[in-house]
Design a protein around this motif. Structure first.
Motif, PDB file in Angstrom:
ATOM      1  N   MET A 160      67.963  30.736  42.575  1.00  0.00           N
ATOM      2  CA  MET A 160      67.004  31.833  42.439  1.00  0.00           C
ATOM      3  C   MET A 160      65.679  31.311  41.905  1.00  0.00           C
ATOM      4  O   MET A 160      65.617  30.217  41.336  1.00  0.00           O
ATOM      5  N   ASP A 164      62.268  35.264  38.927  1.00  0.00           N
ATOM      6  CA  ASP A 164      63.349  36.249  38.872  1.00  0.00           C
ATOM      7  C   ASP A 164      64.248  36.014  37.658  1.00  0.00           C
ATOM      8  O   ASP A 164      64.788  36.963  37.090  1.00  0.00           O
ATOM      9  N   TYR A 184      73.386  36.620  36.826  1.00  0.00           N
ATOM     10  CA  TYR A 184      72.351  36.839  37.833  1.00  0.00           C
ATOM     11  C   TYR A 184      72.395  35.680  38.830  1.00  0.00           C
ATOM     12  O   TYR A 184      72.614  34.525  38.443  1.00  0.00           O
ATOM     13  N   GLY A 186      70.842  34.266  43.028  1.00  0.00           N
ATOM     14  CA  GLY A 186      69.913  34.452  44.129  1.00  0.00           C
ATOM     15  C   GLY A 186      70.531  35.250  45.264  1.00  0.00           C
ATOM     16  O   GLY A 186      71.730  35.536  45.265  1.00  0.00           O
ATOM     17  N   LEU A 234      71.858  40.474  41.922  1.00  0.00           N
ATOM     18  CA  LEU A 234      71.200  39.554  42.845  1.00  0.00           C
ATOM     19  C   LEU A 234      69.686  39.760  42.821  1.00  0.00           C
ATOM     20  O   LEU A 234      69.198  40.888  42.847  1.00  0.00           O
ATOM     21  N   SER A 235      68.955  38.655  42.779  1.00  0.00           N
ATOM     22  CA  SER A 235      67.497  38.716  42.822  1.00  0.00           C
ATOM     23  C   SER A 235      67.040  38.867  44.271  1.00  0.00           C
ATOM     24  O   SER A 235      67.823  38.713  45.212  1.00  0.00           O
ATOM     25  N   THR A 238      63.977  35.144  48.435  1.00  0.00           N
ATOM     26  CA  THR A 238      64.770  34.140  49.151  1.00  0.00           C
ATOM     27  C   THR A 238      64.137  32.761  48.977  1.00  0.00           C
ATOM     28  O   THR A 238      62.966  32.637  48.591  1.00  0.00           O
TER      29      THR A 238
END
Length: 247
Positions: A160, A164, A184, A186, A234-235, A238
């Motif tokens: 990630m 974020d 947390y 990505g 999820l952040s 991308t």
């Protein structure tokens, strides 16, 4: 929650500097050796934490080897002692998704020690576990580069953006103590070799990535423990979006 004083240890680093900016609605202070706060000796800690409602610890060991447990033990003991003296009501630490599943890495064992000291301490706490940062991909590639070849294991990762990560830390810091851990990750899962190829291609780098299950520190990782477990938040950013923004 408004009108809090939040002290950020390591507030000048990659994550800390972003967290300080995100918490501008609160009285936020950045604590580091540059303004007289030394977490290893305890110097300046009491003054830095005076009146603080929350302390966020984003400091990191200067090495990833067998010396790292001593760093985390000393700094956590000093932080918790000062936080207790100053009546701080919430301590937040940044950690790593799957950190307790990689016993062969000294640094990961050290981070588990940091978590355990926090859990056993007297201050209500929150542990924010995140996956690898996009910003570290080039460093990972450099560790195992041999001429025009990069050797990487096919370890599943779910990285990630540091921005974020900062949002996650700031959100937890501004809330009530979790008395536990929040994960947390990505938005996408890659194998490490695949991630390396995408990064090199985006940068026009001619190096070739070859799968080598023994290469680098991530060779010690078994299975998919570095990907977000069930219930992870999820952040949005991308890897390709981040590459486009930073290239």
């Amino acid at each position: 929650m408004q009108d809090m004083k939040i002290a950020v240890l390591g507030g000048t680093g990659l994550i800390g500097s972003q967290v300080v900016k995100l918490l501008h609605a609160h009285e936020t202070v950045s604590l580091s050796p540059s303004n007289g706060v030394d977490l290893l000796t305890g110097e300046g800690l009491d003054a830095g934490l005076k009146g603080a409602d929350v302390v966020v610890n984003l400091t990191n060991s200067p090495t990833f080897d067998e010396a790292s447990p001593a760093f985390f033990r000393t700094t956590m003991d000093n932080m918790l002692a000062a936080a207790t003296r100053e009546g701080v009501g919430h301590a937040v630490v940044l950690s790593i998704v799957g950190v307790d599943q990689v016993p062969d890495l000294a640094y990961y064992r050290a981070k588990v020690l940091q978590e355990d000291i926090l859990k056993a301490g007297p201050v209500p706490y929150s542990i924010v576990r995140v996956t690898q940062f996009y910003e570290f991909v080039n460093a990972i590639l450099s560790w195992t580069t041999d001429g025009d070849t990069v050797r990487l294991p096919a370890t599943p990762v779910q990285p990630m953006a540091s921005a974020d990560v900062a949002v996650a830390v700031a959100s937890v810091a501004a809330g009530t103590p979790l008395h536990g851990t929040r994960n947390y990750a990505g938005p996408e899962v890659f194998t490490l070799d695949e991630l390396g190829r995408i990064a090199l291609s985006a940068q026009g780098d001619p190096r070739e990535v070859v799968v080598d299950p023994t290469a680098g520190m991530f060779a010690a990782v078994k299975g998919d423990v570095l990907t977000g477990p069930a219930g992870s938040i999820l952040s949005a950013t991308t890897f390709r979006e981040w590459l486009a923004l930073t290239s």
